[in-house]
Design an enzyme around this catalytic site. Sequence first.
Site, PDB file in Angstrom:
ATOM      1  NE  ARG A 143      -4.249  -1.432   0.031  1.00 30.53           N
ATOM      2  CZ  ARG A 143      -5.364  -1.573   0.736  1.00 30.53           C
ATOM      3  NH1 ARG A 143      -5.648  -0.732   1.705  1.00 30.53           N
ATOM      4  NH2 ARG A 143      -6.200  -2.545   0.457  1.00 30.53           N
ATOM      5  NE  ARG A 186      -7.292   5.257   2.459  1.00 30.39           N
ATOM      6  CZ  ARG A 186      -8.147   4.384   3.001  1.00 30.39           C
ATOM      7  NH1 ARG A 186      -9.369   4.759   3.275  1.00 30.39           N
ATOM      8  NH2 ARG A 186      -7.766   3.158   3.274  1.00 30.39           N
ATOM      9  NE  ARG A 192      -9.544   7.571  -2.393  1.00 31.17           N
ATOM     10  CZ  ARG A 192     -10.595   8.009  -1.742  1.00 31.17           C
ATOM     11  NH1 ARG A 192     -10.779   9.308  -1.558  1.00 31.17           N
ATOM     12  NH2 ARG A 192     -11.489   7.150  -1.280  1.00 31.17           N
ATOM     13  CG  ASP A 239      -8.906  -3.159  -4.583  1.00 31.21           C
ATOM     14  OD1 ASP A 239      -8.325  -2.564  -3.662  1.00 31.21           O
ATOM     15  OD2 ASP A 239      -9.706  -4.083  -4.390  1.00 31.21           O
ATOM     16  CE1 TYR A 263     -13.109  -7.615   1.320  1.00 38.23           C
ATOM     17  CE2 TYR A 263     -11.569  -9.277   0.540  1.00 38.23           C
ATOM     18  CZ  TYR A 263     -11.868  -8.225   1.378  1.00 38.23           C
ATOM     19  OH  TYR A 263     -10.943  -7.775   2.277  1.00 38.23           O
TER      20      TYR A 263
END
Length: 344
Positions: free
Chosen positions: A25, A29, A38, A75, A152
Site C-alpha cells: 500500500r 492515503r 484521488r 485493486d 468478498y
Amino acid sequence: MTEKKKILRALAGETLDTPPIWMMRQAGRYLPEYKATRAQAGDFLSLCYNSELAAEVTLQPIRRYGFDAAILFADILLLPQALGAELWFVTGEGPRLSTIENQEDFDKLKSAAEIDEVLNPVYETVRILSRELPSETTLIGFAGMPWTVATYMVAGRGTPDQGPAHALKDSNPALFDQIIDLLIEGTIEYLSKQIEAGAEVVKLFDSWAGSLKGDDFDRYALEPAKKIIAALKARHPDTPIIAFPRGAGERYVGFAEATGADCVALDDGVSAEWAAENVQKGVCVQGNLKSSHMVTGGDDLVRETRKIVDALSNGPHIFNLGHGITPDADPENVQLMIDTVRGK
Ligand code: CP3
C-alpha cells in the site's frame, strides 16, 4: 549490460548485503499527493481505471522514497467486477459487491475469457509504468487469490471472520468450487496480461488465508496457488512470483516449495528469527515489520527494523511490512524505515 535489479536478484535466490525494499500500500492515503490525485480522479475506482492517474499514484512513492519496486495501482476486487459482479466503495467503510448466494447468482457471471473489456485500462497502466519507471525499479503486478476474492464475492463486503464464505463452502461445496475455479482461470488470464504488458514480478494476495484450517488450507489456499503458479510459469517461465498467504502461521513452512512460488511474503504474526530457521531455506522471503511502526516511529521502529534485517541476513530477503501501511501513518516514519534498512 545493465546490472540486474536488486529485487530480481533477491527473487533469484541471491543474498544481498542490503535487502531491497518496497512497502505494501505504498501508494495510499497516508500520502498527501495520493489524496490530491484521488480527488482529481473523483473516487477510488475511477482512479483505478484512469491509466494516467493510476500510473501517477504508482510513481509517487518511487519519487518520494526511491523504493526498489513499484506495485501497480489497482485493486484485487477489479477481477470480480470484470467477471460481472457489481462493485462500489463506501467512503470510510470499504468495498461492497453484489453477493453470490446460489447457482443462479453464479450463472450470471461472465467467463475468464471476457475480463479484458473491463481490465484493459489496468494493462495500459502497466504499459505506462514500464516506460516511465526508473531503470533500477522493479514493476510488480498483482491479483487477489481465489479464496480471498471469493470471501468478498460471497459476502458482498469485507467480514471479520469470512463467515459467509465458510458457510457456503461447507453447505454447498459444488457451488463454492465453481467460484474458486472461475477465479483461478480469471487470475491466470489477468496476471498473464499484466506480465505481457510489462509487469516483471507478480504477487498473489491471499489476505484471508489464515482463516483456512487443516484440509481447507490445502484445498482453498495451497491448491489454487499451485495451479495459478504452474499456469503462469508455463506461459512466462522467467517471471518471479511472490505468494502472500497472510496468517498462514505454521503453514508458511514449505509453502513456496509446494506451490512453486519464488518468494513467500510474511505477515507480522511470525517472527523473522523463526522464518529464517523454517521458511527461508534457499527461498526468498519478504517482510515483515508491523505496519503500526509507521504510525508510532521512533526507537522502536529502528530497533525492530534492524532486528528483521539481521535475522534474515543469511538468505534472500526483500524488506517490507507485514501488511499494508495505514492512512494514519506518518510519511517521515517511512523514510526512517528506509534509512534504517539501507544503513544510513
Ligand atoms: O499496495 C499498493 O500500493 C497497490 C495497490 C493495492 C490496493 N489494494 C489499493 C487500495 C493493492 C495491492 C491492494 C490489494 C487489496 N485490496 C487487498 C489485499 C491486500 C490486503 O490489504 O490484504 C484487499 C483485501 C483489497 C480489497 C480492498 N481494497 C479493501 C478491503 C479496501 C478498503 C480498505 C481501505 O483501506 O480503505 C480497499 C481499498 C483500497 N485499495 C485503497 C487502496 C489505496 C484505499 C482506497 C482509498 O483511496 O480510499
